[in-house]
Design an enzyme around this catalytic site. Structure first.
Site, PDB file in Angstrom:
ATOM      1  N   VAL A  51      -6.126 -27.526  21.047  1.00  0.00           N
ATOM      2  CA  VAL A  51      -7.569 -27.429  21.283  1.00  0.00           C
ATOM      3  C   VAL A  51      -8.260 -28.629  20.643  1.00  0.00           C
ATOM      4  O   VAL A  51      -8.134 -28.877  19.442  1.00  0.00           O
ATOM      5  CB  VAL A  51      -8.146 -26.126  20.682  1.00  0.00           C
ATOM      6  CG1 VAL A  51      -9.625 -26.001  21.046  1.00  0.00           C
ATOM      7  CG2 VAL A  51      -7.360 -24.923  21.149  1.00  0.00           C
ATOM      8  N   LYS A  52      -8.967 -29.360  21.478  1.00  0.00           N
ATOM      9  CA  LYS A  52      -9.714 -30.526  20.985  1.00  0.00           C
ATOM     10  C   LYS A  52     -11.075 -30.031  20.490  1.00  0.00           C
ATOM     11  O   LYS A  52     -11.826 -29.388  21.231  1.00  0.00           O
ATOM     12  CB  LYS A  52      -9.922 -31.506  22.132  1.00  0.00           C
ATOM     13  CG  LYS A  52      -9.507 -32.911  21.799  1.00  0.00           C
ATOM     14  CD  LYS A  52      -9.643 -33.768  23.025  1.00  0.00           C
ATOM     15  CE  LYS A  52      -9.472 -35.215  22.665  1.00  0.00           C
ATOM     16  NZ  LYS A  52      -9.697 -36.073  23.828  1.00  0.00           N
ATOM     17  N   ILE A  53     -11.377 -30.339  19.264  1.00  0.00           N
ATOM     18  CA  ILE A  53     -12.608 -29.833  18.643  1.00  0.00           C
ATOM     19  C   ILE A  53     -13.415 -31.011  18.105  1.00  0.00           C
ATOM     20  O   ILE A  53     -12.885 -31.852  17.376  1.00  0.00           O
ATOM     21  CB  ILE A  53     -12.263 -28.849  17.505  1.00  0.00           C
ATOM     22  CG1 ILE A  53     -11.493 -27.658  18.088  1.00  0.00           C
ATOM     23  CG2 ILE A  53     -13.514 -28.395  16.770  1.00  0.00           C
ATOM     24  CD1 ILE A  53     -11.235 -26.530  17.138  1.00  0.00           C
TER      25      ILE A  53
END
Ligand code: E4P
Length: 218
Positions: free
Chosen positions: A82-84
């Site tokens: 997950v890119k945050i």
């Protein structure tokens, strides 16, 4: 150094896999939009061909929304990361992900202090955006060097993805610095193979080869 492909285009990704230079993939909302396809289709296609981490970006700005998205995205496939975005809420959720065993890639990192915060939050990966810094006359590679120093000082496990790569020199400099990963747009990846002396050499050899009377080895 691992090579990730910075693309959501399955044709480019498939080609990089065939060349043997795709250790993972990073996508972002702009790259997904450029495909004109629904996210679920894009992700299904990439997970089917790539044996490595695949970053998919969460877009909520509040912590609750981000946490909900992170759980949705992070459980789609074991390879999904997950890119945050690097925000206060983002780091709050990165910490939750870390405790829940969800892999994260903290994105839009433009300072070493931001990278330190990402590592302290338990990020799996951190993405300093080199090209966008160079674009505003700031030394992007210096940032990578600073992050490597900070992470070395405290032995963080967070891996550094050199991102926003614009040309082959960025890839070379990333490797010189010993970065864990460089995420490379397909256009730049192709250029890595090229050298005019290689082309001239092939042309010359083929010309001379015509003069060889027998061309089989047996
Ligand atoms: C990284 O994960 C990003 O997708 C990407 O490298 C951004 O690059 P850009 O600055 O060329 O948009």
């Amino acid at each position: 150094m691992k090579f990730f492909v910075d693309s959501a285009d399955i044709r480019e990704i498939r080609q990089a896999v065939e060349w043997g230079v795709c250790d993972g993939v990073t996508t972002n909302p702009s790259l997904v939009a450029a495909t004109g396809r629904p996210l679920a289709e894009v992700v299904a296609d990439i997970t089917a061909v790539v044996d490595g981490p695949i970053s998919v970006e969460a877009t909520a700005l509040d912590a609750d929304g981000l946490w909900k998205q992170a759980r949705e995205i992070g459980t789609v496939h074991p390879n999904i990361v997950v890119k945050i975005p690097m925000t206060r809420e983002g780091m709050q959720v990165t910490r939750l992900c870390s405790k829940a065993g969800i892999k994260t890639n903290v994105t839009l990192v433009f300072s070493a202090i931001q990278a330190l915060l990402a590592a302290k939050a338990g990020a799996t990966f951190v993405s300093p955006f080199i090209g966008r810094l160079d674009d505003i006359a700031t030394d992007g590679m210096q940032l990578v060097q600073d992050i490597e120093t900070l992470y070395g000082n405290y032995l963080f496990d967070t891996e550094v993805i050199v991102a926003s790569v614009r040309h082959p020199m960025h890839v070379l400099e990333a490797a010189r610095l010993g970065a864990d990963i460089c995420t490379i747009p397909f256009g730049v990846l192709k250029k890595l193979y090229d050298h005019p002396l290689t082309d001239i050499g092939i042309e010359r050899f083929l010309k001379d080869w015509e003069k060889v009377p027998g061309k089989t080895v047996k």
